[in-house]
Scaffold this active site. Structure first.
Site, short mmCIF file in Angstrom:
data_model
loop_
_atom_site.label_atom_id
_atom_site.label_comp_id
_atom_site.label_asym_id
_atom_site.label_seq_id
_atom_site.Cartn_x
_atom_site.Cartn_y
_atom_site.Cartn_z
N HIS A 166 -2.43 1.62 16.26
CA HIS A 166 -1.71 2.79 15.75
C HIS A 166 -2.62 3.63 14.85
CE1 HIS A 166 -1.23 -0.42 12.78
NE2 HIS A 166 -1.00 0.50 11.88
N LYS A 223 0.87 -1.18 0.00
CA LYS A 223 0.00 0.00 0.00
C LYS A 223 0.90 1.23 0.00
CE LYS A 223 -3.64 2.31 2.67
NZ LYS A 223 -4.11 2.60 4.04
N ASP A 280 -3.43 -3.79 12.25
CA ASP A 280 -3.38 -4.35 10.89
C ASP A 280 -3.93 -5.77 10.89
OD1 ASP A 280 -2.18 -2.00 10.09
OD2 ASP A 280 -0.14 -2.81 10.13
N HIS A 328 -6.23 1.78 14.50
CA HIS A 328 -6.52 0.41 14.03
C HIS A 328 -5.35 -0.51 14.36
CE1 HIS A 328 -3.94 2.01 10.88
NE2 HIS A 328 -3.72 0.77 10.45
#
Length: 335
Positions: free
Chosen positions: A277, A202, A223, A221
């Site tokens: 994070h 990404k 990962d 969030h």
């Protein structure tokens, strides 16, 4: 097709410095209100070239348990390989808008791949101050070059070279983390099926924002991946939660930032912790980052490693197909 791009909004800019309300966070989320000022979080920095392998192993395991993130220096990815990765990604985002739209994520597609803006459902309808490009870089059988920029011309070659080196870093991390759980060094890779793991790149593009204290690039969030390995540019923006408060993560030149993801937490039955994070943005400078998410294939079932579960240590997580996990996560459905 998504037509509202953050880069476009940023370039149009209002004279009064106002931004659309859809980007303005509630006070409880605004980085201006919630960041611990003047403190850089000193997340563990691990020297991969240290000849004392036991020390490196211990540091990786400790950081994965206590922090869920760490930074690697002397990781054997040549600095010019990383510099070129950053250069071609930046060039792509500086192309005319219509050229970027040629590889936009198709409307209604379940896949993440392609150029886009909106990523996941947000409970309050707010948007992140970021545009992105997603595409799989490994294994070759899963790559769809339709979502790889044709311009700049060296984009494919540069990304393939980076991925070649990155796989060596991932191999070393998986072996260390496997041994840290009391398993043989290849047992985590075997249960994760190393040959089938997807490497999903990404590129995040966070344009300058007139009101950086009010917005987030990406909201808080963890990962979904096993691991995420991230190359940032020099503009501060990564934050991690520690003791319920938000701190800037210190930028370390030429380091790789490693996040433990949800699937590794599940696989370790909670021994390793996925890091919570978020990202902030800058008033004057463009921030970019290049995370690669090391993920299971969609049909792969992930659950606690069988050797880590017994009568005294029951499974803390359900075993489920990765695609089902991802669907629930992206749509805010309890797992």
């Amino acid at each position: 097709m998504e037509v509202l791009r953050v880069q476009t909004i940023a370039s149009q800019g209002n004279n009064d410095g106002a931004i659309p309300a859809m980007f303005v966070r509630a006070e409880t989320e605004q980085p201006g209100m919630t960041t611990v000022k003047g403190v850089n979080l000193e997340v563990p920095i691990i020297d991969f070239s240290n000849p004392n392998e036991e020390k490196v192993l211990h540091e990786i395991v400790e950081a994965s348990r206590e922090w869920g993130m760490f930074q690697i220096v002397n990781h054997e990815i040549p600095s010019d390989v990383i510099r070129k990765l950053q250069s071609v990604g930046k060039e792509f985002f500086e192309l005319p808008q219509e050229e970027k739209e040629l590889i936009a994520k198709p409307a209604g597609s379940d896949s993440l791949e392609g150029y886009g803006t909106k990523l996941q459902k947000e409970a309050n309808g707010k948007k992140g101050w970021v545009d992105h490009l997603f595409h799989i870089v490994w294994p070759p059988s899963s790559i769809n070059y339709r979502f790889w920029p044709k311009n700049p011309p060296s984009y494919r070659e540069v990304n393939e070279e980076y991925c070649k080196y990155l796989r060596g870093v991932v191999d070393k991390l998986f072996k260390s983390m496997s041994k840290g759980l009391g398993l043989e060094e290849d047992e985590l890779k075997e249960v994760a099926n190393e040959e089938e793991m997807h490497y999903l790149l990404k590129i995040n593009y966070y344009p300058p924002c007139p009101c950086p204290d009010l917005v987030l690039g990406v909201p808080p969030h963890t990962d979904m991946s096993y691991l995420t390995i991230l190359v940032p540019n020099e503009v501060q923006g990564l934050q991690a939660s520690r003791d319920g408060r938000w701190y800037d993560v210190k930028y370390v030149p030429n380091a790789l930032v490693v996040h433990v993801g949800d699937q590794m937490e599940i696989l370790s039955n909670g021994k390793y912790k996925a890091v919570f994070h978020r990202t902030t943005v800058n008033k004057d400078k463009t921030r970019m980052s290049w995370p690669v998410f090391i993920e299971p294939k969609a049909e792969r079932e992930v659950g606690p490693h069988p050797k880590l579960v017994n009568q005294d240590n029951p499974p803390k997580y359900k075993t489920k197909k990765y695609k089902d996990y991802a669907y629930c996560k992206l749509n805010k459905i309890p797992q």
